[in-house]
Design a protein around this motif. Sequence first.
Motif, PDB file in Angstrom:
ATOM      1  N   LYS A  97       0.839  -1.196   0.000  1.00  0.00           N
ATOM      2  CA  LYS A  97       0.000   0.000   0.000  1.00  0.00           C
ATOM      3  C   LYS A  97       0.884   1.259   0.000  1.00  0.00           C
ATOM      4  N   PRO A  98       0.383   2.388  -0.516  1.00  0.00           N
ATOM      5  CA  PRO A  98      -0.794   2.489  -1.358  1.00  0.00           C
ATOM      6  C   PRO A  98      -0.499   1.897  -2.730  1.00  0.00           C
ATOM      7  N   ILE A 103      -5.346   8.100  -8.163  1.00  0.00           N
ATOM      8  CA  ILE A 103      -6.453   7.247  -8.585  1.00  0.00           C
ATOM      9  C   ILE A 103      -6.295   6.816 -10.032  1.00  0.00           C
ATOM     10  N   VAL A 106      -3.970   3.870 -10.137  1.00  0.00           N
ATOM     11  CA  VAL A 106      -4.623   2.697  -9.555  1.00  0.00           C
ATOM     12  C   VAL A 106      -5.612   2.092 -10.549  1.00  0.00           C
ATOM     13  N   GLU A 122      -4.079  -5.131  -3.032  1.00  0.00           N
ATOM     14  CA  GLU A 122      -3.353  -4.065  -2.350  1.00  0.00           C
ATOM     15  C   GLU A 122      -3.077  -4.524  -0.919  1.00  0.00           C
ATOM     16  N   CYS A 180      -3.100   6.188   4.810  1.00  0.00           N
ATOM     17  CA  CYS A 180      -3.917   5.227   4.065  1.00  0.00           C
ATOM     18  C   CYS A 180      -4.566   4.191   4.980  1.00  0.00           C
ATOM     19  N   THR A 311     -10.118  -0.639  -2.967  1.00  0.00           N
ATOM     20  CA  THR A 311      -8.868  -0.046  -3.461  1.00  0.00           C
ATOM     21  C   THR A 311      -9.156   1.232  -4.238  1.00  0.00           C
ATOM     22  N   ALA A 315      -8.054   4.984  -3.039  1.00  0.00           N
ATOM     23  CA  ALA A 315      -7.222   5.782  -3.944  1.00  0.00           C
ATOM     24  C   ALA A 315      -7.865   7.136  -4.236  1.00  0.00           C
ATOM     25  N   THR A 319      -5.992  10.486  -3.083  1.00  0.00           N
ATOM     26  CA  THR A 319      -5.651  11.450  -4.136  1.00  0.00           C
ATOM     27  C   THR A 319      -6.193  12.832  -3.792  1.00  0.00           C
TER      28      THR A 319
END
Length: 328
Positions: A97-98, A103, A106, A122, A180, A311, A315, A319
């Motif tokens: 992670k992350p 995003i 991801v 993740e 996170c 996830t 994200a 972000t």
Amino acid sequence: MAQLQTRWAVLGPGAISRDFAVGLRASRHGVLHAVGSTSVDRAEAFAAAHGAAAFGTYDEILARDDVDAVYVGTVHTTHAALSVRALEAGKAVLCEKPASPTIDEVQRILLAAERAQRPFLEAFKTRFGPFAEALREFAAGGDLGAPVRFEGAFGFDAGVREGRLFDPSLAGGAILDVGCYPVALAIDLADAAGRPIMPDYHSFAAELVGGVDGAASAELAFGDFTAVIATSVIENLSDTGILRFTDGEVVLPDVWGSRTESPSQLIVRRGGAERVIEVPVVQPMGAEADALSLAIAEGRLEVPQMPWAHTRAAARVLTDWREAALTR
């Protein structure tokens, strides 16, 4: 069901990968088979310490037929490229992670996993074991009423203000490194409670140190369930979390556990009475490795404890939180 033994390769022989190699020894289905690095010397030293073959490049690892899954333990900014390459090479991926700093990256990873039809997970070690299961059961509602609020923080004082954590080019800062964790837990609790997993933002705040978020806080609203979270790499924060309900609360004295043991205790308070619940511990990094092994064996792309929807939601929040912090 296919054979569950998984032959693992580590990409990036850093500190967290060393902890993963230790965790893998406690897993039921995984064995460390190879190590890849941009440095032959570092790969060889890691391999000698943990009993595996060493290779000087990631491409050598990904080209091997005797590697089933890879653990991506490199810096945040390299996660997406390595994960996509590994998935396209037919490997299952456990990415620390992350999953990536943005995003968009991801989404690129998850699209690659979908195209390749290979599992991606993740690596949130806090999602696995009896403690995590107990939290989900409480969040689903019961004697304590409906969940209304989660309060949690993850922060430490890194000491020197240099290196990866304080390097803007490596996506340093508290939000991605440890913020996170409370974000992902809030999403998990909201889902278990039947609330939306993509929150509204009530507030974001941050303290910048050398161009990165040294400390930050946020208040998120998942419908009528609120999460108040904080993170820091310049100050030690309490590792006690609280999950509040309409008719009581659950105190989590060591909500994040460690890289070697999951948390073991929950304290339930209701109507002036207090009850301590002890749960078995697991080796959390070994447990997440086994979860990916099971996905491989069953032909699944996702692991239920950390599905792709979570996830994506994490994200998105990370972000936006980080963008708000860095543009203050």
